[in-house]
Motif scaffolding. Structure first.
Motif, PDB file in Angstrom:
ATOM      1  N   ARG A  12       0.740  -1.315  -0.118  1.00 16.60           N
ATOM      2  CA  ARG A  12      -0.252  -0.039   0.064  1.00 16.60           C
ATOM      3  C   ARG A  12       0.863   1.310   0.127  1.00 16.60           C
ATOM      4  O   ARG A  12       0.606   2.264  -0.710  1.00 16.60           O
ATOM      5  N   SER A  13       2.002   1.182   0.791  1.00 15.24           N
ATOM      6  CA  SER A  13       2.718   2.463   0.752  1.00 15.24           C
ATOM      7  C   SER A  13       3.399   2.710  -0.614  1.00 15.24           C
ATOM      8  O   SER A  13       3.614   3.678  -1.136  1.00 15.24           O
ATOM      9  N   ILE A  14       3.877   1.799  -1.086  1.00 18.01           N
ATOM     10  CA  ILE A  14       4.638   1.786  -2.565  1.00 18.01           C
ATOM     11  C   ILE A  14       3.406   2.099  -3.595  1.00 18.01           C
ATOM     12  O   ILE A  14       3.784   3.027  -4.306  1.00 18.01           O
ATOM     13  N   ASP A  15       2.353   1.758  -3.406  1.00 18.49           N
ATOM     14  CA  ASP A  15       1.116   2.385  -4.290  1.00 18.49           C
ATOM     15  C   ASP A  15       0.720   3.782  -4.067  1.00 18.49           C
ATOM     16  O   ASP A  15       0.247   4.640  -4.914  1.00 18.49           O
ATOM     17  N   LEU A  21       7.851   8.414  -9.126  1.00 19.15           N
ATOM     18  CA  LEU A  21       8.683   8.139  -8.212  1.00 19.15           C
ATOM     19  C   LEU A  21       8.461   6.529  -8.079  1.00 19.15           C
ATOM     20  O   LEU A  21       9.144   5.711  -8.013  1.00 19.15           O
ATOM     21  N   ARG A  22       7.259   6.124  -8.170  1.00 15.46           N
ATOM     22  CA  ARG A  22       6.705   4.837  -8.036  1.00 15.46           C
ATOM     23  C   ARG A  22       7.455   3.936  -9.229  1.00 15.46           C
ATOM     24  O   ARG A  22       8.021   2.833  -8.937  1.00 15.46           O
ATOM     25  N   VAL A  26      10.133   1.093  -8.438  1.00 11.09           N
ATOM     26  CA  VAL A  26       9.981  -0.363  -8.811  1.00 11.09           C
ATOM     27  C   VAL A  26      10.675  -0.943  -9.769  1.00 11.09           C
ATOM     28  O   VAL A  26      11.176  -2.118  -9.655  1.00 11.09           O
ATOM     29  N   ALA A  27      10.951  -0.123 -10.611  1.00  4.46           N
ATOM     30  CA  ALA A  27      11.900  -0.935 -11.974  1.00  4.46           C
ATOM     31  C   ALA A  27      13.382  -1.058 -11.215  1.00  4.46           C
ATOM     32  O   ALA A  27      14.019  -1.898 -11.431  1.00  4.46           O
ATOM     33  N   CYS A  28      14.083   0.174 -10.553  1.00  3.71           N
ATOM     34  CA  CYS A  28      15.314  -0.096 -10.192  1.00  3.71           C
ATOM     35  C   CYS A  28      15.457  -0.912  -8.952  1.00  3.71           C
ATOM     36  O   CYS A  28      16.466  -1.492  -8.763  1.00  3.71           O
ATOM     37  N   VAL A  29      14.437  -0.779  -7.811  1.00  7.59           N
ATOM     38  CA  VAL A  29      14.907  -1.284  -6.558  1.00  7.59           C
ATOM     39  C   VAL A  29      14.178  -2.805  -6.587  1.00  7.59           C
ATOM     40  O   VAL A  29      14.625  -3.692  -6.133  1.00  7.59           O
ATOM     41  N   VAL A  30      13.037  -2.783  -6.936  1.00  5.97           N
ATOM     42  CA  VAL A  30      12.146  -3.865  -6.810  1.00  5.97           C
ATOM     43  C   VAL A  30      12.559  -5.077  -7.894  1.00  5.97           C
ATOM     44  O   VAL A  30      13.024  -6.141  -7.728  1.00  5.97           O
ATOM     45  N   ALA A  56      11.904   8.922  -3.642  1.00  4.62           N
ATOM     46  CA  ALA A  56      10.977   7.816  -3.372  1.00  4.62           C
ATOM     47  C   ALA A  56      11.230   7.034  -2.409  1.00  4.62           C
ATOM     48  O   ALA A  56      10.261   6.867  -1.550  1.00  4.62           O
ATOM     49  N   ARG A  57      12.483   6.769  -2.099  1.00  5.56           N
ATOM     50  CA  ARG A  57      12.759   6.261  -0.844  1.00  5.56           C
ATOM     51  C   ARG A  57      12.324   6.990   0.538  1.00  5.56           C
ATOM     52  O   ARG A  57      11.995   6.498   1.520  1.00  5.56           O
ATOM     53  N   SER A  58      12.912   8.315   0.482  1.00  4.84           N
ATOM     54  CA  SER A  58      12.311   9.249   1.593  1.00  4.84           C
ATOM     55  C   SER A  58      10.873   9.258   1.707  1.00  4.84           C
ATOM     56  O   SER A  58      10.316   9.218   2.819  1.00  4.84           O
TER      57      SER A  58
END
Length: 94
Positions: A12-15, A21-22, A26-30, A56-58
């Motif tokens: 939910r937080s990523i959404d 930013l998402r 998602v592309a780079c980190v996930v 995005a991380r912050s």
């Protein structure tokens, strides 16, 4: 059960992240795409991608702090530590 709750909170937080930013998160980190690949694919500079990853991380830490605080009734300091620990464990910095 706690793992399921944390997974739901994380999803939910990523959404909740803004689209620009998402997508980079998602592309780079996930998914493991390099920031350079993302930059080339979307005609962005590497600096822009790195800035978006940082933002995005912050923002994800802020969202997780709200979520963990609401679920576990934690103070801001402890919520921030938990949020950072979750992100660091699941998505280590490169």
């Amino acid at each position: 059960m706690a793992d399921g709750v944390i997974r739901d909170i994380l999803e939910r937080s990523i959404d909740e992240l803004p689209d620009e930013l998402r997508s980079v998160f998602v592309a780079c980190v996930v998914d493991g795409m390099s920031p350079e690949q993302f930059a080339e694919l979307f005609a962005l500079t590497s600096e822009t991608v790195e800035a978006r990853l940082h933002n995005a991380r912050s923002l994800l830490v802020e969202v997780l702090m709200r979520q963990f605080g609401g679920v576990y009734q934690l103070d801001d300091c402890r919520s921030e530590r938990i949020a950072n620990a979750v992100i660091d464990r699941l998505f280590p910095r490169r």
